[in-house]
Design a protein around this motif. Sequence first.
Motif, PDB file in Angstrom:
ATOM      1  N   LEU A  90       0.830  -1.202   0.000  1.00 17.04           N
ATOM      2  CA  LEU A  90       0.000   0.000   0.000  1.00 17.04           C
ATOM      3  C   LEU A  90       0.867   1.256   0.000  1.00 17.04           C
ATOM      4  O   LEU A  90       0.577   2.224  -0.724  1.00 17.04           O
ATOM      5  CB  LEU A  90      -0.941  -0.009   1.214  1.00 17.04           C
ATOM      6  CG  LEU A  90      -1.999   1.071   1.258  1.00 17.04           C
ATOM      7  CD1 LEU A  90      -2.894   1.025   0.031  1.00 17.04           C
ATOM      8  CD2 LEU A  90      -2.827   0.932   2.530  1.00 17.04           C
ATOM      9  N   SER A  91       1.941   1.249   0.742  1.00  9.99           N
ATOM     10  CA  SER A  91       2.856   2.385   0.768  1.00  9.99           C
ATOM     11  C   SER A  91       3.492   2.602  -0.607  1.00  9.99           C
ATOM     12  O   SER A  91       3.595   3.739  -1.081  1.00  9.99           O
ATOM     13  CB  SER A  91       3.946   2.153   1.820  1.00  9.99           C
ATOM     14  OG  SER A  91       4.884   3.201   1.799  1.00  9.99           O
ATOM     15  N   ASP A  92       3.906   1.513  -1.250  1.00 10.52           N
ATOM     16  CA  ASP A  92       4.477   1.614  -2.599  1.00 10.52           C
ATOM     17  C   ASP A  92       3.460   2.183  -3.576  1.00 10.52           C
ATOM     18  O   ASP A  92       3.795   3.025  -4.422  1.00 10.52           O
ATOM     19  CB  ASP A  92       4.952   0.248  -3.095  1.00 10.52           C
ATOM     20  CG  ASP A  92       6.169  -0.271  -2.347  1.00 10.52           C
ATOM     21  OD1 ASP A  92       6.799   0.507  -1.597  1.00 10.52           O
ATOM     22  OD2 ASP A  92       6.473  -1.474  -2.506  1.00 10.52           O
ATOM     23  N   LEU A  93       2.229   1.749  -3.463  1.00  7.21           N
ATOM     24  CA  LEU A  93       1.167   2.242  -4.334  1.00  7.21           C
ATOM     25  C   LEU A  93       0.923   3.733  -4.104  1.00  7.21           C
ATOM     26  O   LEU A  93       0.784   4.504  -5.059  1.00  7.21           O
ATOM     27  CB  LEU A  93      -0.118   1.447  -4.106  1.00  7.21           C
ATOM     28  CG  LEU A  93      -1.303   1.771  -4.992  1.00  7.21           C
ATOM     29  CD1 LEU A  93      -0.952   1.573  -6.465  1.00  7.21           C
ATOM     30  CD2 LEU A  93      -2.486   0.900  -4.611  1.00  7.21           C
ATOM     31  N   ASP A  94       0.905   4.147  -2.838  1.00  9.22           N
ATOM     32  CA  ASP A  94       0.735   5.571  -2.528  1.00  9.22           C
ATOM     33  C   ASP A  94       1.860   6.403  -3.144  1.00  9.22           C
ATOM     34  O   ASP A  94       1.620   7.484  -3.682  1.00  9.22           O
ATOM     35  CB  ASP A  94       0.686   5.795  -1.011  1.00  9.22           C
ATOM     36  CG  ASP A  94      -0.623   5.341  -0.390  1.00  9.22           C
ATOM     37  OD1 ASP A  94      -1.626   5.219  -1.130  1.00  9.22           O
ATOM     38  OD2 ASP A  94      -0.636   5.088   0.834  1.00  9.22           O
ATOM     39  N   THR A  95       3.085   5.903  -3.087  1.00  9.32           N
ATOM     40  CA  THR A  95       4.224   6.607  -3.677  1.00  9.32           C
ATOM     41  C   THR A  95       4.054   6.731  -5.184  1.00  9.32           C
ATOM     42  O   THR A  95       4.276   7.809  -5.761  1.00  9.32           O
ATOM     43  CB  THR A  95       5.535   5.856  -3.351  1.00  9.32           C
ATOM     44  OG1 THR A  95       5.699   5.827  -1.927  1.00  9.32           O
ATOM     45  CG2 THR A  95       6.731   6.532  -3.993  1.00  9.32           C
ATOM     46  N   ARG A  96       3.640   5.646  -5.840  1.00 10.60           N
ATOM     47  CA  ARG A  96       3.421   5.700  -7.295  1.00 10.60           C
ATOM     48  C   ARG A  96       2.304   6.671  -7.659  1.00 10.60           C
ATOM     49  O   ARG A  96       2.398   7.396  -8.651  1.00 10.60           O
ATOM     50  CB  ARG A  96       3.118   4.303  -7.844  1.00 10.60           C
ATOM     51  CG  ARG A  96       4.340   3.400  -7.827  1.00 10.60           C
ATOM     52  CD  ARG A  96       4.165   2.134  -8.650  1.00 10.60           C
ATOM     53  NE  ARG A  96       2.935   1.411  -8.412  1.00 10.60           N
ATOM     54  CZ  ARG A  96       2.813   0.317  -7.669  1.00 10.60           C
ATOM     55  NH1 ARG A  96       3.864  -0.196  -7.078  1.00 10.60           N
ATOM     56  NH2 ARG A  96       1.650  -0.288  -7.533  1.00 10.60           N
ATOM     57  N   ILE A  97       1.248   6.703  -6.851  1.00 14.12           N
ATOM     58  CA  ILE A  97       0.139   7.635  -7.100  1.00 14.12           C
ATOM     59  C   ILE A  97       0.627   9.072  -6.987  1.00 14.12           C
ATOM     60  O   ILE A  97       0.282   9.922  -7.818  1.00 14.12           O
ATOM     61  CB  ILE A  97      -1.035   7.366  -6.138  1.00 14.12           C
ATOM     62  CG1 ILE A  97      -1.717   6.049  -6.512  1.00 14.12           C
ATOM     63  CG2 ILE A  97      -2.035   8.522  -6.139  1.00 14.12           C
ATOM     64  CD1 ILE A  97      -2.734   5.559  -5.494  1.00 14.12           C
ATOM     65  N   GLU A  98       1.443   9.371  -5.984  1.00 11.92           N
ATOM     66  CA  GLU A  98       1.994  10.722  -5.831  1.00 11.92           C
ATOM     67  C   GLU A  98       2.853  11.100  -7.036  1.00 11.92           C
ATOM     68  O   GLU A  98       2.754  12.216  -7.549  1.00 11.92           O
ATOM     69  CB  GLU A  98       2.819  10.814  -4.545  1.00 11.92           C
ATOM     70  CG  GLU A  98       1.991  10.785  -3.277  1.00 11.92           C
ATOM     71  CD  GLU A  98       2.849  10.676  -2.023  1.00 11.92           C
ATOM     72  OE1 GLU A  98       4.063  11.007  -2.080  1.00 11.92           O
ATOM     73  OE2 GLU A  98       2.306  10.249  -0.991  1.00 11.92           O
ATOM     74  N   SER A 101       0.617  11.757  -9.975  1.00 12.07           N
ATOM     75  CA  SER A 101      -0.090  13.031  -9.795  1.00 12.07           C
ATOM     76  C   SER A 101       0.817  14.207 -10.146  1.00 12.07           C
ATOM     77  O   SER A 101       0.382  15.162 -10.792  1.00 12.07           O
ATOM     78  CB  SER A 101      -0.593  13.167  -8.354  1.00 12.07           C
ATOM     79  OG  SER A 101      -1.610  12.230  -8.102  1.00 12.07           O
ATOM     80  N   ARG A 102       2.074  14.123  -9.730  1.00  8.97           N
ATOM     81  CA  ARG A 102       3.039  15.184 -10.086  1.00  8.97           C
ATOM     82  C   ARG A 102       3.207  15.248 -11.600  1.00  8.97           C
ATOM     83  O   ARG A 102       3.220  16.330 -12.194  1.00  8.97           O
ATOM     84  CB  ARG A 102       4.384  14.947  -9.408  1.00  8.97           C
ATOM     85  CG  ARG A 102       4.451  15.436  -7.978  1.00  8.97           C
ATOM     86  CD  ARG A 102       5.880  15.471  -7.451  1.00  8.97           C
ATOM     87  NE  ARG A 102       6.519  14.166  -7.409  1.00  8.97           N
ATOM     88  CZ  ARG A 102       6.384  13.290  -6.408  1.00  8.97           C
ATOM     89  NH1 ARG A 102       5.641  13.593  -5.368  1.00  8.97           N
ATOM     90  NH2 ARG A 102       7.004  12.142  -6.440  1.00  8.97           N
ATOM     91  N   SER A 103       3.342  14.099 -12.234  1.00 10.86           N
ATOM     92  CA  SER A 103       3.488  14.062 -13.695  1.00 10.86           C
ATOM     93  C   SER A 103       2.251  14.627 -14.374  1.00 10.86           C
ATOM     94  O   SER A 103       2.358  15.383 -15.341  1.00 10.86           O
ATOM     95  CB  SER A 103       3.707  12.624 -14.172  1.00 10.86           C
ATOM     96  OG  SER A 103       4.934  12.125 -13.698  1.00 10.86           O
ATOM     97  N   ARG A 104       1.083  14.308 -13.852  1.00 10.55           N
ATOM     98  CA  ARG A 104      -0.154  14.810 -14.442  1.00 10.55           C
ATOM     99  C   ARG A 104      -0.236  16.330 -14.334  1.00 10.55           C
ATOM    100  O   ARG A 104      -0.613  17.013 -15.295  1.00 10.55           O
ATOM    101  CB  ARG A 104      -1.356  14.165 -13.766  1.00 10.55           C
ATOM    102  CG  ARG A 104      -2.670  14.518 -14.429  1.00 10.55           C
ATOM    103  CD  ARG A 104      -3.860  13.916 -13.706  1.00 10.55           C
ATOM    104  NE  ARG A 104      -5.061  13.995 -14.487  1.00 10.55           N
ATOM    105  CZ  ARG A 104      -5.684  15.106 -14.807  1.00 10.55           C
ATOM    106  NH1 ARG A 104      -5.202  16.280 -14.438  1.00 10.55           N
ATOM    107  NH2 ARG A 104      -6.792  15.089 -15.511  1.00 10.55           N
ATOM    108  N   ARG A 105       0.132  16.854 -13.174  1.00  8.88           N
ATOM    109  CA  ARG A 105       0.115  18.319 -12.996  1.00  8.88           C
ATOM    110  C   ARG A 105       1.082  18.993 -13.965  1.00  8.88           C
ATOM    111  O   ARG A 105       0.765  20.008 -14.575  1.00  8.88           O
ATOM    112  CB  ARG A 105       0.435  18.689 -11.552  1.00  8.88           C
ATOM    113  CG  ARG A 105      -0.714  18.444 -10.588  1.00  8.88           C
ATOM    114  CD  ARG A 105      -0.461  19.039  -9.208  1.00  8.88           C
ATOM    115  NE  ARG A 105       0.741  18.530  -8.564  1.00  8.88           N
ATOM    116  CZ  ARG A 105       0.787  17.430  -7.809  1.00  8.88           C
ATOM    117  NH1 ARG A 105      -0.306  16.714  -7.618  1.00  8.88           N
ATOM    118  NH2 ARG A 105       1.913  17.055  -7.248  1.00  8.88           N
TER     119      ARG A 105
END
Length: 127
Positions: A90-98, A101-105
């Motif tokens: 779950l922590s790894d997934l949260d890191t990938r989501i962050e 999100s940065r790439s999307r912005r």
Amino acid sequence: MRIGELARLTGVSTRLLRYYEEQGLLRPARTAAGYREYGEEDTVRVWQIRSLLGAGLTTRVIAELLPCASGPVPVLEACPDLLATLRGELSDLDTRIEELSRSRRALSRYLATAHAPVADHAAGRAA
């Protein structure tokens, strides 16, 4: 049952079932002629694997979790290291989501600051 029957019952290709075996997720018995022989419990095991893959887990992690799983939509029992493994995933997934999100912005900013739409360039060449 043979591999073709398991594939038909689960909707998973025979090729993928062989891959699950290579990864240690399925362990079919072998007939004297060397054919794979699956039991009813293997049908449930394939559904468990598919469900855990759908949660984004790797086959390596699934191999660790399967001994703790029961039922076709797996219920995970409290096995040693189970919670630590799931928390780590779950922590790894949260890191990938962050990171995504940065790439999307950043891509949104590039899009917002782009000067001329492609259609304007094409119209200018035609004139």
